[in-house]
Design an enzyme around this catalytic site. Sequence first.
Site, PDB file in Angstrom:
ATOM      1  CD  GLU A  96     -27.411  34.650 -28.906  1.00 12.71           C
ATOM      2  OE1 GLU A  96     -26.350  35.241 -28.711  1.00 12.71           O
ATOM      3  OE2 GLU A  96     -28.484  34.939 -28.356  1.00 12.71           O
ATOM      4  CB  CYS A 109     -36.491  32.532 -28.046  1.00 13.51           C
ATOM      5  SG  CYS A 109     -36.048  34.195 -28.517  1.00 13.51           S
ATOM      6  CB  CYS A 116     -30.073  42.373 -35.916  1.00 12.51           C
ATOM      7  SG  CYS A 116     -31.591  43.337 -36.121  1.00 12.51           S
ATOM      8  CB  CYS A 120     -32.291  48.447 -30.993  1.00  8.79           C
ATOM      9  SG  CYS A 120     -33.517  48.288 -32.302  1.00  8.79           S
ATOM     10  CB  CYS A 123     -30.552  45.120 -29.082  1.00  8.51           C
ATOM     11  SG  CYS A 123     -30.618  43.452 -29.775  1.00  8.51           S
ATOM     12  CB  CYS A 335     -31.626  40.032 -26.750  1.00 12.01           C
ATOM     13  SG  CYS A 335     -33.195  40.001 -25.947  1.00 12.01           S
TER      14      CYS A 335
HETATM   15  N1  SAH Z   1     -36.084  42.615 -34.237  1.00 10.14           N
HETATM   16  C1  SAH Z   1     -37.207  42.163 -33.456  1.00 10.14           C
HETATM   17  C2  SAH Z   1     -36.848  41.014 -32.525  1.00 10.14           C
HETATM   18  C3  SAH Z   1     -35.835  41.449 -31.497  1.00 10.14           C
HETATM   19  S1  SAH Z   1     -35.614  40.573 -30.000  1.00 10.14           S
HETATM   20  C4  SAH Z   1     -37.767  43.325 -32.661  1.00 10.14           C
HETATM   21  O1  SAH Z   1     -37.132  44.357 -32.586  1.00 10.14           O
HETATM   22  O2  SAH Z   1     -38.866  43.201 -32.126  1.00 10.14           O
HETATM   23  C5  SAH Z   1     -37.096  40.646 -29.111  1.00 10.14           C
HETATM   24  C6  SAH Z   1     -37.276  41.767 -28.096  1.00 10.14           C
HETATM   25  O3  SAH Z   1     -36.197  41.862 -27.155  1.00 10.14           O
HETATM   26  C7  SAH Z   1     -37.367  43.129 -28.761  1.00 10.14           C
HETATM   27  O4  SAH Z   1     -38.465  43.813 -28.228  1.00 10.14           O
HETATM   28  C8  SAH Z   1     -36.068  43.765 -28.355  1.00 10.14           C
HETATM   29  O5  SAH Z   1     -36.130  45.155 -28.402  1.00 10.14           O
HETATM   30  C9  SAH Z   1     -35.874  43.223 -26.960  1.00 10.14           C
HETATM   31  N2  SAH Z   1     -34.514  43.410 -26.434  1.00 10.14           N
HETATM   32  C10 SAH Z   1     -33.361  43.494 -27.118  1.00 10.14           C
HETATM   33  N3  SAH Z   1     -32.329  43.703 -26.284  1.00 10.14           N
HETATM   34  C11 SAH Z   1     -32.826  43.750 -25.032  1.00 10.14           C
HETATM   35  C12 SAH Z   1     -32.265  43.945 -23.738  1.00 10.14           C
HETATM   36  N4  SAH Z   1     -30.946  44.110 -23.562  1.00 10.14           N
HETATM   37  N5  SAH Z   1     -33.097  43.925 -22.669  1.00 10.14           N
HETATM   38  C13 SAH Z   1     -34.421  43.732 -22.831  1.00 10.14           C
HETATM   39  N6  SAH Z   1     -35.013  43.535 -24.018  1.00 10.14           N
HETATM   40  C14 SAH Z   1     -34.234  43.548 -25.113  1.00 10.14           C
END
Ligand code: SAH
Length: 348
Positions: A96, A109, A116, A120, A123, A335
């Site tokens: 993406e 982005c 990944c 988390c 996510c 995301c």
């Molecule tokens: N692996 C990296 C990049 C991830 S995406 C990191 O963890 O920073 C970028 C941001 O979007 C991260 O802060 C991630 O935690 C956040 N994110 C992921 N899923 C999300 C969601 N459903 N709602 C809001 N933010 C989200």
Amino acid sequence: MVTVQSGAKPLLGLSVDELTAWVQQQGQPAYRGKQLYQWIYQKGSKSLSEITVFPKQWRETVRDFSIGRSTIHYRAVAPDKTVKYLLKLADNNIIETVGIPTEKRLTVCVSSQVGCPMACDFCATGKGGFVRNLETHEIIDQVLTVQEDFGRRVSHIVFMGMGEPLLNTKNVVKGIKSLNQDVGIGQRMITVSTVGIPQQIRQFSDYQLQVTLAVSLHASNQMLRKKLIPSAEHYPLEKLLADCREYVNQTSRRVSFEYVLLAGFNDKTENAVELATHLRGFQSHVNLIPYNPISEVDYQRPTPLQINNFMKALKDRHIAVSVRYSRGLEADAACGQLRASLANSSQN
Ligand code: SAH
């Protein structure tokens, strides 16, 4: 048109000097290196066969090399003009990329991995598992693709797509250097977002880039953080914050902290107070990200009032803070969501 074959060596990511050396190896005069460089980075050539200034016979013989461009597999435009892409790579994996326009900026982005491994809890990408790291050319390609599709120069890049950039530091750093030197994007316009990987923040600072480091904190204490981020178990919050302080000392660049606000979980005023205690005297900026709902878990986005209260509690304690609403929600632009929703609909 010659299609990009999986395994063909990509030229995207090579500097003008490297391309010059390559054309010479291929029996061509040195000046063709500069031509190739312009066709790849400025004209956006997708395959060598398009480069009509080169002798036709030669173009047809260089089969083991490709430019290394993806194809747009799916494109969705949100009402706010954010465009979300699913890009198909040479090995058919899908990633993406999102293009986020405003009057003055065009932000891309980018993804750093296919999937990944961090998993988390909130996510969407994490729910799909990990496939592989992206190669340098696959990182650069995402920016060129958005630039060409919008017909406008990209001004900013955020590594906030799929994947954990600091698990792919080598390719991410090479990608940043090429995006800077070959595509012309200022390093200060680039943000790398990490959940925090032991030792990697330190290693990243050794590259002495001018980019912004964003750290996904998401919790005001270790206990809460462990519930959201499995890897936090092996990287205590105190240690992560100490590494961030060290990063600021090493690079003289401020760190951004991202904090996803999840209603009733980490959005209480006492969490803001606790967070402020950690960040006191720290050259940093907090980005609050109201949670974007994903189907796999049932967290809720806090109310605007609660978001404001949280922000005010930080501001009152002299913490620089802003709220970042994800753009393009209507196109499932948050995301990992588009890929997930497309995978679901193709199963139905
Ligand atoms: N692996 C990296 C990049 C991830 S995406 C990191 O963890 O920073 C970028 C941001 O979007 C991260 O802060 C991630 O935690 C956040 N994110 C992921 N899923 C999300 C969601 N459903 N709602 C809001 N933010 C989200």
